[in-house]
Design an enzyme around this catalytic site. Structure first.
Site, PDB file in Angstrom:
ATOM      1  CD1 TRP A 298       6.177  -0.894 -10.115  1.00 17.58           C
ATOM      2  CD2 TRP A 298       8.245  -0.158  -9.764  1.00 17.58           C
ATOM      3  NE1 TRP A 298       6.304  -0.198  -8.870  1.00 17.58           N
ATOM      4  CE2 TRP A 298       7.452   0.111  -8.501  1.00 17.58           C
ATOM      5  CE3 TRP A 298       9.805   0.096  -9.760  1.00 17.58           C
ATOM      6  CZ2 TRP A 298       8.060   0.492  -7.282  1.00 17.58           C
ATOM      7  CZ3 TRP A 298       9.999   0.631  -8.325  1.00 17.58           C
ATOM      8  CH2 TRP A 298       9.343   0.587  -7.333  1.00 17.58           C
ATOM      9  CG  ASP A 299       4.689  -4.554  -8.846  1.00 24.08           C
ATOM     10  OD1 ASP A 299       4.636  -3.501  -9.337  1.00 24.08           O
ATOM     11  OD2 ASP A 299       4.201  -5.085  -7.990  1.00 24.08           O
ATOM     12  CD  GLU A 428       1.713   3.757  -6.330  1.00 20.75           C
ATOM     13  OE1 GLU A 428       1.698   3.711  -7.622  1.00 20.75           O
ATOM     14  OE2 GLU A 428       1.272   3.395  -5.436  1.00 20.75           O
ATOM     15  CE  LYS A 496       0.982   2.661  -1.813  1.00 21.57           C
ATOM     16  NZ  LYS A 496       0.649   2.449  -3.197  1.00 21.57           N
ATOM     17  CD  GLN A 497       5.469   1.806  -3.356  1.00 15.98           C
ATOM     18  OE1 GLN A 497       4.333   1.689  -3.090  1.00 15.98           O
ATOM     19  NE2 GLN A 497       6.016   0.930  -4.458  1.00 15.98           N
TER      20      GLN A 497
END
Length: 673
Positions: A298-299, A428, A496-497
């Site tokens: 998906w980056d 994640e 995480k992000q």
């Protein structure tokens, strides 16, 4: 220029970084390597089955290092010039200058080249000898290489990859021609200056490799090989630039991010090869065990694509065409998991089948399917390219994704809405959760877009699409006025992000300013500080939306710990771990400026903008914004915004534009010039 006279687009150092992963990269859409690395990679050429598939290592003839024998060591400089897409190494003594230039040709994408130039500076007549250290061995762990006959003075090898991605799948053949490299070059006593040029041509057919090599030789004979490359880069920068009056490190970061991202996109005009997308570390990385093996995530669609789309819709289309070619694999993925429609893989390579080595991500991190569709939606809204959808496979993909989301939802009698169960959100640290707010919101957006396209094309909209979009649960805590990350999330749990903050941008989920602020304040302190580099860019965009520019700036400043010196290569995590040449982080950073400072938002009705500049930036110039066949230049200062139409396409004719002030409804027609 703001900070003295230093060019923010040229990175120079007297030494190389001690970690070779942080060396500059030279790539184009088809070929890529890191300077002084013994391997190069080719677009779409992978070796290995399923989770083991990785970019095939091809021995690199451009891995040459220049040295001068003798006692007195000359002064050394290493430079990456992002304006010309060229890396150079210069040795300078009182008597001579020796320069080594390396580049991946931007427009002739099958070519990489390097040149050595020795120039006498004093009135000496001594011969000057430069040694060339070349560890090149024509062997590969991924290809069965054979030697062919020399061609026009070049050596020739070719070979197939050893293992297909899926049983019965293709094993591409690589053909490579290169100019033999001597151990030394000498400028004779009577010569003032001399240049030597060395070519490498790589293609998947012998004919294309030989054609490209011959074309390179003809340009060398005309003295225009390097200039044809720098002209292509100059045209690229003319069509796209972000510059500002502000701190030098910020300007350098912008040029660095744009250089590495533009290096990865197809040049204008017909490609002649299928483009295979952009992995987190680009073509220079992705060997086995490195940079996620060169797989596409998906980056590409969420983090890199919006920047490319805004400047180069033709290159953005090539990215979408890659996803369309992978549709067959996506249909199989869904079927194998017991669902209808198309499920895009968490990690994609040559077939669209899931190639993630760990099953949990492929099974649970399903938001990627919605992320792919969001890229299609942004493209549709900025280009109105109906041909991609009607004739070139776009509609088939859109409807297959809508079908997948409907089959992935289950009805909850208790809550009277649809649930999506057992997923891993972008964060994640959590898995097998129900109703990840990001996943459900992106699924809803997929379904709404599919219905919009169907209406535009006068195709009946399946009732199921409308029903699922209206009734899917998007978790919201009305009491605390924020979005829980998933059912049962407790405030304060580490993340995480960037996850929930993505609801505001890029998802643009309707919410009150209070909810937007609460999401930012709730998740900022619990998000992993050393986590993936794109996270803080999205917090910055959120604060810019709320016009809290200093808070935004403090978030964006966190990104600088992911930028390494001297060549501005990004690392995924601030401790240096993870992927290198991390284009995902660069894409997020560019979006913080391109969509944050300007407030650009791609919507169905127009390209909205609502700028917010931090105190230390007085003037922002965004050149080459593409919208409905027009190229625009935006100039933003603290007091005013200027918009200029710099060109309009003739074929097909561009749509006429007007600027509208939302407060008063005042309209300003925009004509070319």
């Amino acid at each position: 220029m703001a900070d003295g006279k230093e060019d923010p687009a040229v990175f120079t150092s007297a030494s190389l970084p001690s970690d070779p992963r942080l060396l500059a990269t030279v790539t184009n859409a088809y070929l890529g390597t890191r300077v002084y690395r013994d391997i190069l990679h080719v677009n779409g050429v992978y070796n290995g089955a399923v989770g083991d598939t990785h970019r095939a290592d091809i021995p690199s003839p451009v891995n040459v290092r220049m040295a001068v024998p003798g006692v007195d060591s000359p002064a050394e400089t290493f430079t990456l010039n992002t304006r010309t897409g060229t890396f150079s190494h210069v040795l300078q003594s009182t008597d001579y200058t020796a320069a080594h230039q390396i580049y991946a040709h931007h427009s002739l994408v099958h070519l990489m080249a390097f040149s050595i130039t020795i120039r006498r500076s004093a009135h000496t007549t001594q011969p000057v000898t430069v040694q060339l250290q070349t560890p090149f061995v024509p062997k590969s762990q991924d290809l069965d290489l054979k030697q062919g006959p020399d061609f026009q003075g070049a050596h020739y090898i070719y070979g197939k990859t050893l293992a297909p991605e899926v049983e019965g799948g293709p094993c591409p053949t690589v053909h490579m021609l290169w100019t033999p490299v001597p151990q030394a070059l000498t400028l004779r006593g009577e010569e003032r200056e001399q240049s030597w040029e060395f070519l490498t041509a790589v293609a998947e057919s012998e004919e294309e490799a030989k054609r490209s090599y011959s074309e390179g030789l003809a340009l060398i004979a005309a003295g225009s090989l390097h200039s044809s490359h720098t002209h292509a880069w100059a045209a690229l920068w003319r069509g796209c630039c972000i510059d500002l009056d502000g701190p030098l490190p910020l300007r350098q970061a912008l040029y660095g991010c744009l250089y590495y991202l533009l290096s990865a996109i197809p040049p204008p005009g017909s490609l002649g090869f299928p483009f295979h997308g952009i992995s987190p570390g680009g073509l220079s990385n992705g060997t086995r065990g490195e940079d996620y093996w060169g797989h596409v995530f998906w980056d590409q669609d969420t983090w890199m694509f919006p920047n490319i789309l805004l400047f180069y819709p033709e290159a953005a289309r090539a990215i979408l065409e890659y996803r369309i070619r992978m549709l067959e694999g996506a249909l199989r993925n869904a079927q194998e998991q017991g669902y209808k429609g198309a499920k895009f893989p968490w990690e994609s390579a040559a077939t669209g089948r899931e190639v993630c080595p760990e099953e949990i991500y492929g099974a649970q991190e399903i938001h990627v399917t919605g992320d792919v569709l969001m890229a299609f939606e942004q493209y549709y809204c900025t280009t109105q390219d109906k041909k991609l959808f009607r004739e070139d496979g776009g509609w088939k993909l859109v409807s297959a994704v809508a079908q997948y989301w409907c089959s992935r939802m289950v009805w909850s009698e208790e809550e009277q809405c649809y649930h999506i169960k057992g997923v891993m959100p972008p964060d994640e640290y959590h898995y097998r959760v129900d109703n990840s707010v990001y996943t459900n919101a992106v699924a809803q957006r997929s379904l709404n877009f599919a219905a919009d396209v169907a209406r535009d094309f006068l195709i009946p909209v399946p009732e199921e699409w409308v029903d699922c979009a209206q009734k899917v649960k998007v978790p919201f805590d009305a009491e605390k006025e924020y979005h829980p990350e998933y059912d049962g999330y407790s405030p304060g749990e580490p993340v995480k992000q960037a996850d929930v903050v993505l609801l505001g941008f890029p998802l643009m989920l309707p919410m009150s300013p209070e909810a937007r602020r609460n999401d930012l304040e709730m998740y900022e302190p619990v998000t992993e500080l050393g986590g993936p580099a794109m996270t803080w860019s999205m917090f910055a965009v959120g604060w810019l939306e709320l016009k809290e520019v200093q808070r935004a700036q403090s978030q964006l400043n966190k990104c600088f710990s992911n930028i390494t010196e001297p060549f501005k290569i990004w690392v995924e995590n601030s401790d240096g771990s993870g992927a290198v040449n991390f284009l995902t982080g660069m894409g997020g950073f560019l979006q913080a400026v391109l969509f944050g400072y300007t407030g650009f938002r791609i919507t169905k009705t127009g390209l909205r903008f609502n700028p917010a500049l931090p105190d230390n930036i007085n003037n922002l110039r965004v050149t080459g914004v593409s919208y409905f066949g027009n190229k625009l230049k935006f100039t933003v200062t603290k007091e005013e915004i200027g918009i200029k139409v710099t060109e309009s396409l003739r074929d097909p004719p561009a749509s006429p534009l007007e600027a509208v002030l939302e407060g008063s409804g005042q309209r300003f027609p925009l004509c070319e010039g």
